[in-house]
Structures are given as C-alpha cells and as structure tokens.
Scaffold this motif. Sequence first.
Motif, PDB file in Angstrom:
ATOM      1  N   MET A   1       1.339  -4.984  -6.961  1.00  0.00           N
ATOM      2  CA  MET A   1       1.353  -4.523  -8.337  1.00  0.00           C
ATOM      3  C   MET A   1       0.370  -3.379  -8.529  1.00  0.00           C
ATOM      4  SD  MET A   1       3.615  -6.420  -9.596  1.00  0.00           S
ATOM      5  CE  MET A   1       3.394  -5.904 -11.284  1.00  0.00           C
ATOM      6  N   LEU A   2       0.564  -2.615  -9.622  1.00  0.00           N
ATOM      7  CA  LEU A   2      -0.372  -1.550  -9.921  1.00  0.00           C
ATOM      8  C   LEU A   2      -1.733  -2.125 -10.262  1.00  0.00           C
ATOM      9  CD1 LEU A   2       2.024   0.551 -12.142  1.00  0.00           C
ATOM     10  CD2 LEU A   2       1.120   1.250  -9.952  1.00  0.00           C
ATOM     11  N   SER A   3      -2.766  -1.392  -9.898  1.00  0.00           N
ATOM     12  CA  SER A   3      -4.128  -1.850 -10.110  1.00  0.00           C
ATOM     13  C   SER A   3      -4.528  -1.668 -11.560  1.00  0.00           C
ATOM     14  CB  SER A   3      -5.085  -1.069  -9.204  1.00  0.00           C
ATOM     15  OG  SER A   3      -6.403  -1.295  -9.582  1.00  0.00           O
ATOM     16  N   TYR A   4      -4.785  -2.775 -12.249  1.00  0.00           N
ATOM     17  CA  TYR A   4      -5.248  -2.675 -13.624  1.00  0.00           C
ATOM     18  C   TYR A   4      -6.637  -2.047 -13.669  1.00  0.00           C
ATOM     19  CZ  TYR A   4      -1.386  -5.661 -14.959  1.00  0.00           C
ATOM     20  OH  TYR A   4      -0.150  -6.159 -15.165  1.00  0.00           O
ATOM     21  N   ARG A  60       1.454  18.205 -13.246  1.00  0.00           N
ATOM     22  CA  ARG A  60       0.162  17.600 -12.895  1.00  0.00           C
ATOM     23  C   ARG A  60       0.041  16.199 -13.454  1.00  0.00           C
ATOM     24  NH1 ARG A  60      -1.398  22.888 -14.036  1.00  0.00           N
ATOM     25  NH2 ARG A  60      -2.123  22.330 -16.131  1.00  0.00           N
ATOM     26  N   LEU A  61       0.587  15.986 -14.655  1.00  0.00           N
ATOM     27  CA  LEU A  61       0.585  14.647 -15.236  1.00  0.00           C
ATOM     28  C   LEU A  61       1.384  13.689 -14.355  1.00  0.00           C
ATOM     29  CD1 LEU A  61       0.064  12.610 -17.505  1.00  0.00           C
ATOM     30  CD2 LEU A  61       1.996  13.598 -18.745  1.00  0.00           C
ATOM     31  N   GLY A  62       2.556  14.151 -13.899  1.00  0.00           N
ATOM     32  CA  GLY A  62       3.363  13.311 -13.018  1.00  0.00           C
ATOM     33  C   GLY A  62       2.667  13.017 -11.709  1.00  0.00           C
ATOM     34  N   GLU A  63       1.946  14.006 -11.164  1.00  0.00           N
ATOM     35  CA  GLU A  63       1.231  13.784  -9.914  1.00  0.00           C
ATOM     36  C   GLU A  63       0.142  12.729 -10.064  1.00  0.00           C
ATOM     37  OE1 GLU A  63      -0.265  17.476  -8.493  1.00  0.00           O
ATOM     38  OE2 GLU A  63       1.655  18.117  -7.629  1.00  0.00           O
ATOM     39  N   GLU A  68      -1.048   7.092  -7.991  1.00  0.00           N
ATOM     40  CA  GLU A  68      -1.309   5.657  -8.085  1.00  0.00           C
ATOM     41  C   GLU A  68      -0.142   4.847  -7.518  1.00  0.00           C
ATOM     42  OE1 GLU A  68      -4.163   4.397  -8.906  1.00  0.00           O
ATOM     43  OE2 GLU A  68      -4.973   6.387  -9.320  1.00  0.00           O
ATOM     44  N   ILE A  69       1.079   5.351  -7.713  1.00  0.00           N
ATOM     45  CA  ILE A  69       2.248   4.650  -7.167  1.00  0.00           C
ATOM     46  C   ILE A  69       2.203   4.653  -5.643  1.00  0.00           C
ATOM     47  CG2 ILE A  69       4.756   4.782  -6.923  1.00  0.00           C
ATOM     48  CD1 ILE A  69       4.914   5.675  -9.806  1.00  0.00           C
ATOM     49  N   TYR A  70       1.824   5.783  -5.033  1.00  0.00           N
ATOM     50  CA  TYR A  70       1.746   5.864  -3.576  1.00  0.00           C
ATOM     51  C   TYR A  70       0.691   4.910  -3.019  1.00  0.00           C
ATOM     52  CZ  TYR A  70       4.560  10.130  -3.924  1.00  0.00           C
ATOM     53  OH  TYR A  70       5.558  11.043  -4.181  1.00  0.00           O
ATOM     54  N   ARG A  71      -0.327   4.610  -3.815  1.00  0.00           N
ATOM     55  CA  ARG A  71      -1.364   3.685  -3.371  1.00  0.00           C
ATOM     56  C   ARG A  71      -0.950   2.222  -3.566  1.00  0.00           C
ATOM     57  NH1 ARG A  71      -6.539   6.548  -6.399  1.00  0.00           N
ATOM     58  NH2 ARG A  71      -6.704   8.393  -5.053  1.00  0.00           N
ATOM     59  N   ASP A  72       0.055   2.008  -4.367  1.00  0.00           N
ATOM     60  CA  ASP A  72       0.501   0.651  -4.661  1.00  0.00           C
ATOM     61  C   ASP A  72       1.090   0.021  -3.395  1.00  0.00           C
ATOM     62  OD1 ASP A  72       1.997  -1.612  -5.569  1.00  0.00           O
ATOM     63  OD2 ASP A  72       2.074  -0.744  -7.566  1.00  0.00           O
ATOM     64  N   PRO A  73       0.681  -1.187  -3.029  1.00  0.00           N
ATOM     65  CA  PRO A  73       1.261  -1.823  -1.825  1.00  0.00           C
ATOM     66  C   PRO A  73       2.756  -2.063  -1.926  1.00  0.00           C
ATOM     67  CG  PRO A  73      -0.106  -3.372  -3.076  1.00  0.00           C
ATOM     68  CD  PRO A  73      -0.363  -2.025  -3.652  1.00  0.00           C
ATOM     69  N   LEU A 479      -0.971  12.796  -2.153  1.00  0.00           N
ATOM     70  CA  LEU A 479      -1.768  13.245  -3.305  1.00  0.00           C
ATOM     71  C   LEU A 479      -3.159  12.636  -3.337  1.00  0.00           C
ATOM     72  CD1 LEU A 479       1.058  13.038  -6.021  1.00  0.00           C
ATOM     73  CD2 LEU A 479       0.447  14.986  -4.569  1.00  0.00           C
ATOM     74  N   ASP A 480      -3.608  12.090  -2.212  1.00  0.00           N
ATOM     75  CA  ASP A 480      -4.956  11.530  -2.112  1.00  0.00           C
ATOM     76  C   ASP A 480      -5.874  12.633  -1.586  1.00  0.00           C
ATOM     77  OD1 ASP A 480      -7.228  10.051  -1.829  1.00  0.00           O
ATOM     78  OD2 ASP A 480      -6.328   8.454  -0.625  1.00  0.00           O
ATOM     79  N   TYR A 481      -6.250  13.549  -2.464  1.00  0.00           N
ATOM     80  CA  TYR A 481      -6.998  14.723  -2.040  1.00  0.00           C
ATOM     81  C   TYR A 481      -8.391  14.408  -1.516  1.00  0.00           C
ATOM     82  CZ  TYR A 481      -3.163  17.089  -4.442  1.00  0.00           C
ATOM     83  OH  TYR A 481      -1.918  17.514  -4.836  1.00  0.00           O
TER      84      TYR A 481
END
Length: 533
Positions: A1-4, A60-63, A68-73, A479-481
């Motif tokens: 799940m997304l990180s609250y 940029r807003l979408g990025e 965060e979605i790419y980091r989601d397991p 996008l994890d700069y």
Amino acid sequence: MLSYASVFASLHRAGWQRLGLLGLCVSLGLPLNTVHAQPATTRLPNLGDGAELPLGAERRLGESIAREIYRDPDYIDDPVLGDYLQSIWQVLLDSARQRGELTPELEQQFAWQVALIRDRSINAFALPGGYLGVHLGLISAVASPDELASVLAHELTHVTQRHIARMMAQQGRQGPMVVAAMILGMLAASRTPSASGMSAANAVMVGGSAAAMQSQLNFSRDMEREADRIGYGVMTGAGFEPQGFVTMFEKLQQAARLNDNGSFPYLRSHPMTNERIADAQVRQQLLPARPALALRAVHAMMAARAQVLTGPGVDALRAISAQGSASNLASAPVAKQAGALYGATMADMALREWASARQHMARLQALPNLDAPAAYAVRLLSTELALAMGDATQALGVIESKARVLAADDRAGHLLLAQSRLASKQVVQAKLASQDLMLWVNQRPRDALAWQLLASAYELQGDSLRAIRAQAEARAMELDYPAAVDRFKAAQELSRGLAREGRLDRAGHIEASIIDARLRQLENLRREQALER
C-alpha cells in the motif's frame, strides 16, 4: 500500500493548514454521492493563462505522484503483461493523435506511461501529466481486449482533455505538493475499502474542510460524459469493437446492483448513471449488428497471468492450478483451455511445484490452432518456467530459437533474452546481453528494468564503472533523483580513482564524461524536486 507517512510528510511540508477546496479531478475511488455537476461552460486551458495549470507544471505534479507509486511495493513491472497492455495503449494513442485529441505539444510534454498495480480490485486511474495506473484486477476481470480498451480510452480522454487542470482552475490554484499529497491519500483510500482503511485515508486530509475536499476529488458528470463520448470515438477509431464499451458498462452496472463491496473502486469514481449507460447503448444500436465478442486466447492467458500476479494465497493458487486439470477442460473452446493452462502453469511456478508446471506447460504447448500472439506468449512462459527452475541453458534454447526475429518493440522478449543470458553466469553471454541492452536503452532510456539488467551484465563482466552508472540511470528513470545522484557520485569517484591509477582507457574516459554530465543534470532535477516540496 501507499505510505501514509510519506503523505503526511508531504502535507506538512506543503503547509496543509492553507488547504481549501481542491478543484482536482482524478479517477480515484470515492462514494457516488460526492460527485457534483460542473457548468457546461468549462473550457480547455490556454497556455500562458495565469489562472490555468501549465503543461509543464502538470507534468511535474504527475511525476511527484508517480515517484511514490514506483516506490510502492505493489507497483509491478511485468514485461509480458506490460507489452500486452502497450499493444492496446499505443493504438489508442495513435487513434487519439489522428482524431486531433492528442496534440503534438501535449504528446511532447506529457509522459504517457501506464503503471501496473498489484491489486485485485477492478480499477484504473488517470494522474496529472499523462501517467495512468491499471490494477491487475481489472485485466483479470475483463473478458476481451475491447473491454480493456474502453477503460483505457476513457482514462486517456481525461488526460487529453486536461480535466485535472480544468477542475483545478475552476476551484483555485493550490501548491503542487499539496495536490500531490491529496492524490496519494485518495489513492490509498481507493485501495483500502474497509472502514479502518478509509479512516486512515481520511486522516490524511486533515483540516476543517476535509469533507468538502473529498467532494471535489472526482471528475464532474459533464467530464465523465465527455470522456465517454470522446473515448468511444478513440476506441472505435483504433479498431476495437464498440461492444466492448457497452459490455464494460454492463459489468459495472451489474456490480453496482450487487452492492459494491469495495472490489470495484471504478464504480465510485465513475458513477454508472442511467444516462451514461443509455448513451453507450444508443451508440451501439446505431451500428450494424455484430456477433458477440469471442474470447481470444492471448487475452485469456494475460487475464490468467494478471490473476496470479496479484499474489493470491496458497489456496487460491492451488485452485487456479486445479482448473488446468479439470476433466471437462478438453471440451472447452481453445481460448478457454489456453487461459486455464497458462494460469495453472503460473500458479504451479508460484507454488514451486515443478512437475505439475511442466505437465501443464506441455499441454499448453500442444494446443492446436493458436494464433501467432498466443503462440508467442506460450514461448515466453516456457522461457520463464525454465528460468524459474534454474535451467538457463533451456531458457536460452527456447528464447533464442527465434531471437533474430524479435520485434524492435518486443520488450518482454528482449529482457527475457537478457535474463536468460545473465542466468548462465558466463562472461561471453553477459557481453552479448550488455550489447543488446545498450541498444535497447539508447532508444528507450526510460526503461528502469532494462538499466537494472544492464548493471547486472556489467557486474558479471567485472566492469564496475558502467555497472554503477547503469544503477544510477535505473534510479533516475524511477524518478528517485536523490538515489540516482548518490550512485552517479559513486561512479564519478570510481572513474577518478581509475584515472589516477592509469587504468581508465579511452572508452572509460568517454563513460566518465557521460557520468559527469548526467550528474549535473540529476543534481539540478533533485534541487527542483526539493524546491517543489
């Protein structure tokens, strides 16, 4: 799940106390009764208008959300399923381009990327800047590529018509990170339909106007009708059967009658009004009578793949495996047999029951009259099975049997070939893999998984400099700069050390120059990212 926690942090950094009504439209799971109609005078945004959201700002807003979605397991990059989705998505983009819905400027500025989410719920959503998300549950539930195309065309239209920007302009401008945090919170809510999950998501939207903000986080009914109308034209213009639009509506309407239990968040973000259903039926009646949509083997197999990839429990996997051994399966249509045997093989692989997997695979390969896409899907699965069993030689034999005719855009084939070569642990195969992958990423530099495989290929050859650079590129494409900058700095330090020792050849100097240039670019992007927060 997304990180609250990340959502709370974003809200705090953005100053959530200043939140008012959010004029934001994004396909998220919200109750039906929170949608309000908008005036019919809504117009498309004009670039340069200070009251509107510029294309670059929307991207940029979408990025910030996609990061965060790419980091989601639960984000999954499955090349086989991704290629199937792209086979539908790309022709829809072509259709939208030909119809004038996708303008050259919009096409250049936006990402047009589709992310797969490991979630059993039937859902899809559009994000700012041309990012879309598709739950695996949607792919496993639709009965044809035409039904899937109807959903994707609808979501594509939300983006091409810039519904998000239009809603934001109507309600007033908000800080980008505030909006991003709100979208992340509502995405979390759409994926946690239980009472406790909804409470946690509601807690994200702190402030006295939380209920009002929720009521604005939906597309208006006018925009839904517009997405239906234009999406229908995009879908049919792409060559998909118009019945798919109607049958998809019928599925959702049936789910609504059965009292949606949370598995259909698409119902809440896309209310099934009688008017919308009637419009779809009228469009269908105006066309010549056509036969009912038939199940296609490749779609049946991809639906089965999506079902297994959602990660069901052991009991569910055993049930899927049992479908491949059902006594009446042989009398079923070939497409249904293909789907059942494909799913059974994948379930066996997940359960590590190799004997059963080989049996189901043998029956799948023996099916008659499979068309070319279905036969190729079987070959890819056979390669995956060999890799899962640790037999790199067999995997290479299967995938290389026709490797020279791999299509230029065949991502699954190219990446599986690279994985098979790397699994051999042979330097000569690693060199072949790196050569092919370099050609691939030169043409498609945003492919994070290809960069990761390229890093592994260089590591196997003992080329640490290029391996670290490839790792950095993979992080950048996700996008994890900050992580990308760290890796590029490590590559830079290594290149300088090699130069001092006299061990950096001409090719190494070229690589070091690329690393220096990319590091400067990524540091600028990281600073911009930090300022937006």
